[in-house]
Design a protein around this motif. Structure first.
Motif, mmCIF file in Angstrom:
data_model
loop_
_atom_site.group_PDB
_atom_site.id
_atom_site.type_symbol
_atom_site.label_atom_id
_atom_site.label_comp_id
_atom_site.label_asym_id
_atom_site.label_seq_id
_atom_site.Cartn_x
_atom_site.Cartn_y
_atom_site.Cartn_z
ATOM 1 N N PRO A 31 15.206 27.408 10.608
ATOM 2 C CA PRO A 31 15.552 26.402 11.620
ATOM 3 C C PRO A 31 14.398 25.415 11.814
ATOM 4 O O PRO A 31 13.228 25.767 11.633
ATOM 5 C CB PRO A 31 15.769 27.236 12.892
ATOM 6 C CG PRO A 31 15.989 28.638 12.420
ATOM 7 C CD PRO A 31 15.179 28.765 11.161
ATOM 8 N N ALA A 33 19.817 24.438 13.656
ATOM 9 C CA ALA A 33 19.644 25.818 14.128
ATOM 10 C C ALA A 33 20.230 26.821 13.149
ATOM 11 O O ALA A 33 19.807 27.972 13.119
ATOM 12 C CB ALA A 33 20.285 25.990 15.507
ATOM 13 N N TRP A 62 9.468 15.063 -0.497
ATOM 14 C CA TRP A 62 8.733 16.317 -0.700
ATOM 15 C C TRP A 62 7.599 16.107 -1.703
ATOM 16 O O TRP A 62 6.483 16.601 -1.513
ATOM 17 C CB TRP A 62 9.694 17.407 -1.175
ATOM 18 C CG TRP A 62 9.057 18.758 -1.253
ATOM 19 C CD1 TRP A 62 8.786 19.472 -2.369
ATOM 20 C CD2 TRP A 62 8.581 19.542 -0.150
ATOM 21 N NE1 TRP A 62 8.173 20.656 -2.043
ATOM 22 C CE2 TRP A 62 8.031 20.725 -0.690
ATOM 23 C CE3 TRP A 62 8.556 19.355 1.236
ATOM 24 C CZ2 TRP A 62 7.467 21.722 0.110
ATOM 25 C CZ3 TRP A 62 7.994 20.347 2.028
ATOM 26 C CH2 TRP A 62 7.464 21.508 1.467
ATOM 27 N N PRO A 102 18.578 28.490 7.174
ATOM 28 C CA PRO A 102 17.781 29.723 7.016
ATOM 29 C C PRO A 102 16.419 29.574 7.694
ATOM 30 O O PRO A 102 15.919 30.509 8.316
ATOM 31 C CB PRO A 102 17.640 29.852 5.499
ATOM 32 C CG PRO A 102 18.806 29.108 4.932
ATOM 33 C CD PRO A 102 19.089 27.983 5.892
ATOM 34 N N ASP A 145 2.307 16.091 -0.106
ATOM 35 C CA ASP A 145 0.924 16.552 -0.273
ATOM 36 C C ASP A 145 -0.052 15.387 -0.352
ATOM 37 O O ASP A 145 -1.129 15.423 0.254
ATOM 38 C CB ASP A 145 0.804 17.441 -1.518
ATOM 39 C CG ASP A 145 1.215 18.885 -1.230
ATOM 40 O OD1 ASP A 145 1.372 19.224 -0.036
ATOM 41 O OD2 ASP A 145 1.396 19.662 -2.182
#
Lengths: 418, 418
Positions: free
Chosen positions: B245, B240, B38, B243, B42
């Motif tokens: 998917p 799926a 993560w 919160p 960017d």
């Protein structure tokens, strides 16, 4: 005409039931529509592009030929004003004609031919061909807030037809008369274009049974849905649990963040405040692009924005929402925000003067509170918005990273914000 | 090097454990890899196309620079022969270089600019721009049957890198040494190209915990998976239920139907029978395109096909499968088919002469039996195939309509079959 009870439309502006009575469909109607759609699929997918384009154009013309009856019925069933519905009819017809153009042009098939290379080493290459093919019958669920452009013959239906997929529409219970008028226009186009009748079916039903049965049917190969998060997630769950899962293309629940950057606020806080209220209250806040959340750094300029918005909202008339259910959900969502210890009510619009009217609402909370309470980003469908006051731009970024996927985001920024 | 136990690779051809010991990862390693990915996103998404292309080419070169150590380790861990693995290395490097070319060329971004039309009526049009953007960090699950081309630096990883997405690979437990060699090659490319280290992570783990945690992590935005239906469906379920998917691009479980049409059988039954056995037994039947089901109309020509296939299969040597688990699943799937009252065993290959070898198997059943028993279309991964004898072409169509989606389908047909 249905196996599962009866229902009527209601005029949200008066609260009165409208004639006639509609028959609700059930498992028997789903079975029949899916059998017809499956039987029609092979013939429909093999139609030429010109024939399919002409079919789409015939649907468009048939909708126009309904004339003013379509507009007056839609006005009665939705509470939306004439100009808005006439514009939406233009958009609907334009979508159908646009897809007709696209079908005729043909490059969307992305046909690709890699010719054989028998002399290639170490192994010869065969002739390779690739193209898009239709998936099969598609189930379309119409939206309440666009009774024409996102309903029976809306964009989902137009694109499925364009691709060569039969369509089974589950009409929205809030505008059955509008749906039937459009459905008959499509049905007439199917007949006059010489297509098998199963290319199009329109079902009505109260409750969730019919939609669940439709998405679970093995002959349905994709779903288009526009509506509430609860409804969309339920159908996605049904689709994912099939022995053969199918894609659900769902548009649901967006709070459309607006980022008010410091330089923009410094140079035009009042104009932004007035513009925000106009956007918030347009169409009783029922556009899918409604600005449900604002992010800004705390500052005297932001106070000017808030003052302008509060003043504009204070003079903003309440307006009729699409259905009594939507209105009740709006009131309950607003009450929940107003009752939260972390949320301050900045302003309300003018009081209601008739049934199913929504009084606009503008709230604020801190970035800290928002980050601590995920429920604050739940959509309140209608003219309600929440301003998140942030200590700095980094906090705006932190809030943005916590937001779910959104239909739109707006950056109000001037050159100095870059 | 892991928080959750230790494991080793096994040589399937000897059944012996290989050095060294690998550390299994757990929740702590998933957390660290996702945090790094993560944090890198960017910066990585903002790299220029030339830099990203050079990165992909560096990965390819680093894999080649490992030299023969990569091939010998992969041979030991998979039982696959040298030529097959050298070919797969060529394919892997080719995929990376192909994606580098595509990245550099740039049209995949599908950038589109619709300029402003301030004079448009009834409303002016704003300047509209559209382009593809990377989704975010991607989790990749490597396959056992392609330890290079569908594994650590395989097609899923190459395409994610090309799009600007960091990758967290869950290495397949059957070839950890191969995975580590390739992983270090990627890691070195990340460093030498000046990219943040979180652009790539490689995790190992026994059991399902690590994969489930990876797919559930909110920082992972898409999943690439190649493997068993059970594993793929489990990960799709996890994705799926998030919160937010996310898409799972899974390649799993295909029985690749082959349609033997009457005229083709009449003109070349023997050649088709021999060709079928060669295809069935290639790579111990472990290619994803393995012909697991044949459909044909009952006829003397079909009997000739069967006789030729039975003869060829009878002389076909058993070969080592990828892992003891895959071998056990093959034996159990074959035993289930052989024990079915509706299935007749037509032929078996030569008996096994070492551990984890598969004895090829050829079965038959009627169309009627197949349509009555959906379990007959379950994939038996390996060199096992089921011939469905149909009374007529209509029954072939009925069987085809009952088949699930497939990776490939083959039509053996001559001019008279059209």
């Amino acid at each position: 005409r249905g196996s599962q009870g009866e229902f009527r439309a209601f005029d949200p502006a008066t609260g009165e039931a409208l004639e006639p009575v509609f028959g609700g469909g059930g498992a028997a109607e789903v079975e029949r529509a899916c059998a017809l759609a499956w039987a029609a699929f092979d013939a429909f997918r093999e139609t030429g592009l010109e024939q399919r384009a002409a079919f789409l154009e015939t649907v468009a013309q048939n909708i126009l030929d309904i004339g003013d009856d379509l507009i007056t019925r839609a006005m009665a069933e939705t509470g939306l004003p004439r100009a808005r519905l006439e514009g939406e009819r233009g958009r609907t017809v334009g979508q159908l004609r646009l897809f007709a153009q696209v079908v005729r042009e043909g490059s969307w098939i992305e046909a690709r031919i890699d010719p054989a290379m028998p002399a290639r080493t170490p192994l010869p290459r065969a002739d390779l061909r690739q193209r898009h093919i239709p998936l099969g019958p598609v189930a379309v669920f119409g939206a309440s807030n666009f009774p024409l452009a996102f309903s029976v013959a809306g964009g989902d239906t137009a694109s499925a037809f364009a691709a060569g997929c039969p369509v089974v529409v589950k009409g929205h219970g809030a505008h059955p008369g509008t749906s039937e008028l459009v459905g008959r226009a499509v049905q007439a186009a199917v007949a006059s274009c010489g297509l098998p009748e199963g290319v199009f079916s329109l079902l009505f039903g109260t409750g969730n049974e019919i939609g669940t049965a439709l998405v679970a049917d093995p002959r349905i190969k994709a779903v288009g849905f526009t509506g509430s998060r609860g409804g969309g997630l339920a159908l996605m769950g049904v689709a994912a649990k099939r022995p053969e899962p199918i894609p659900v293309y769902a548009e649901m629940s967006s709070i459309n963040p607006v980022f008010l950057m410091p330089a923009a606020l410094a140079s035009r806080a009042e104009a932004l405040g007035k513009g925000f209220v106009a956007s918030l209250t347009m169409g009783a806040g029922q556009f899918c692009t409604n600005p449900g959340i604002l992010l800004a750094v705390d500052s005297p300029d932001l106070d000017r924005f808030v003052a302008a918005a509060v003043e504009a909202l204070g003079g903003s008339a309440a307006s009729t929402m699409l259905t009594s259910g939507i209105h009740a959900a709006y009131d309950s969502g607003v009450a929940k925000l107003a009752g939260s210890g972390e949320v301050t009510t900045l302003a309300r619009g003018l009081a209601c003067s008739g049934p199913n009217q929504a009084q606009a609402a503008f709230f604020t909370a801190t970035a800290e509170a928002f980050l601590a309470d995920t429920e604050l980003q739940e959509e309140v469908f209608g003219a309600a918005s929440l301003l998140i006051r942030c200590p700095d731009v980094a906090a705006m970024v932190a809030v943005a990273e916590r937001l779910e996927g959104q239909l739109t985001a707006t950056l109000q920024m001037d050159a100095a914000d870059k």
